[in-house]
Design an enzyme around this catalytic site. Sequence first.
Site, PDB file in Angstrom:
ATOM      1  N   ASP A  46      -2.346  -8.238   0.607  1.00  0.00           N
ATOM      2  CA  ASP A  46      -0.978  -8.373  -0.199  1.00  0.00           C
ATOM      3  C   ASP A  46      -0.768  -9.951  -0.558  1.00  0.00           C
ATOM      4  OD1 ASP A  46       0.528  -5.678  -0.138  1.00  0.00           O
ATOM      5  OD2 ASP A  46      -0.309  -5.956   1.870  1.00  0.00           O
ATOM      6  N   GLY A 100       0.938  -1.159  -0.135  1.00  0.00           N
ATOM      7  CA  GLY A 100      -0.010  -0.060   0.132  1.00  0.00           C
ATOM      8  C   GLY A 100       0.879   1.188  -0.123  1.00  0.00           C
ATOM      9  N   SER A 101       0.301   2.471  -0.446  1.00  0.00           N
ATOM     10  CA  SER A 101       0.895   3.771  -0.252  1.00  0.00           C
ATOM     11  C   SER A 101       0.764   4.176   0.972  1.00  0.00           C
ATOM     12  CB  SER A 101       0.409   4.824  -1.531  1.00  0.00           C
ATOM     13  OG  SER A 101       0.781   4.267  -2.779  1.00  0.00           O
ATOM     14  N   GLY A 102       1.335   5.236   1.281  1.00  0.00           N
ATOM     15  CA  GLY A 102       1.299   5.912   2.778  1.00  0.00           C
ATOM     16  C   GLY A 102       2.606   5.636   3.719  1.00  0.00           C
ATOM     17  N   HIS A 103       3.379   4.697   3.013  1.00  0.00           N
ATOM     18  CA  HIS A 103       4.977   4.368   3.928  1.00  0.00           C
ATOM     19  C   HIS A 103       5.948   4.767   3.532  1.00  0.00           C
ATOM     20  CE1 HIS A 103       1.811   1.471   5.721  1.00  0.00           C
ATOM     21  NE2 HIS A 103       1.720   1.098   4.606  1.00  0.00           N
ATOM     22  N   HIS A 108      -0.256   0.580  10.078  1.00  0.00           N
ATOM     23  CA  HIS A 108      -1.845   1.188   9.565  1.00  0.00           C
ATOM     24  C   HIS A 108      -2.334   1.339  10.461  1.00  0.00           C
ATOM     25  CE1 HIS A 108      -0.229  -2.033   6.671  1.00  0.00           C
ATOM     26  NE2 HIS A 108      -0.293  -1.041   5.984  1.00  0.00           N
TER      27      HIS A 108
END
Lengths: 347, 212
Positions: free
Chosen positions: A125, A69-72, A234
């Site tokens: 994932d 995921g994005s955001g990391h 998350h």
Amino acid sequence: MSGCGAAKGRLIVQTKKIVNDGARAVEEMLQGVLAAHPRHIRAVEGSPRSIVSLNGPRPGKVGLVIGGGSGHEPTFLGFVGKGLADACAVGNVFASPPPDPIVECAKAVDGGAGILFAYGNYAGDVMNFDMAAEMLAMEDIEVRTVLSTDDVASAPPGEREKRRGVAGNFFVFKAGGAAADRMLPLDECERILRKANDQTYTVGVALAPCSLPQTRRPNFEIGPDEMEIGMGIHGEPGVERGPLRTADEIVDDIIDKIFAEMAPSRGDRVAVLVNSLGSTPLMELYIMNRRVAARLADRGVETHATWVGNYCTSLEMAGASITLHRLDGELQSMLDHPCDCAMFRAG
Amino acid sequence: MTISTDRLKAMFAAIAVAIEADKDRLCALDGVIGDADHGIAMDLGFAAARDATAALGDDADPTVVFNAAAKAFLNAVGASCGPLYATAFMRAGAAVKGKAKLEADDMVDAFAAMAKGIQDRGKAEPGEKTMIDAWLPAAEAARQARAAGASLPAALAAAADAAEQGAEATRNFAATKGRAARLGDRSLGHVDPGAASAVTVIRSMADSLADA
């Protein structure tokens, strides 16, 4: 698109963010990333969520494909480059990418020596990467998968395979990228990745929540004087919540948890990562690292290298994680192998 | 009454409307035991499924509609619900392959195939606090109602009721699958967001086909 703005019966003030449209945040970030790093990465034509290294992939080399995921950021796409990952599939914020961009990544970097998938252990994932692997098998591209499981707090000892992957991804990907860059065969690359994961231990602490660009709403609630040990990247709840303590007390708690499992002996060598979850500044990370260094020295453990900064973030979450990566000759040589990525350079 | 391609497209449109209306509640549920984005992912997925199926020509058969929904949902979302719902729709499409229109039994078969697809992809068993706790009882209720001579609308209404009870029961389960699994006993007392959204999906399917 309107977000999840209001919780039941209460008006919640939206968090402040520098965005145009929360629903387009990932696309617009990718456009900015590609504009900033044209000598390192490109997007696969027709597959904008597939980011590929310009200089890494070549015939005869195992292709290392990472993603999540994005955001990391800089995890995952910042670690694409020669000597590290060959490609990264980019998901929505905190959500696994679907199979298609993963498949396109693999095809773009396939050098005929097989593909290695490496990513954090999350149910979404695993399903999407497994579907991608099934699709690639139909095209006779061999895929092996290694899940990173470094988050000590996320499952008890003895259930390591259930743990999630967090900041320790950095060391796991680094080892696999080096092995592939040295043109080692698929079996060897997989073995080294697994070994790196087995020797990587992370524990984090969260002080304040983050908010997704689509919701602009804090993703968990925590009191003004509280912290949570073991919270996921998350915002998944951790193992214990308690009053905020001093840096030294927090580090001691984290290091105690890691030592309890890692059981380092005098003379062991480690690499250290003190990672911000987003908004915790370098000042605080270095204050933490002061204590980490003291604890390692006290235990007779040699520190081979230390990284301090934003390596695996959770948007603007406040908090930090500490990762210890135990080195033998082979893992040290993989760690020291040069790499040149969009957002990370070594050697 | 048989279910035409147009009815299926309308069903996907109805699910999208229901999920969008439910988005905030699903995000809030997910915020308690997960990462607060379940409503967003479901909304993205069903909006994509609605658009992809609406764009199909008149010559599309039910299998084509289900497959278009599967592909669109998956590519819009990824995440966990992407593979799960995509597999559900692909299995539904496979269950009714070759049929130009769906009879009541076909639709119940497709519904059962959806539940089975979700279970196979997610490898979840009942009681593990997942959407399976809504989908499996729903599929079983539809099958039993149909076997007892109920009409399709009655069978789907029974499915929706069973899904609701199943979702409510997830309060009593500790999560062992998915992201909430890391919570263990701390997930007790909270409804699983995936089961809650399954109720919304199944209820809107039943409502959409209530006069079928």
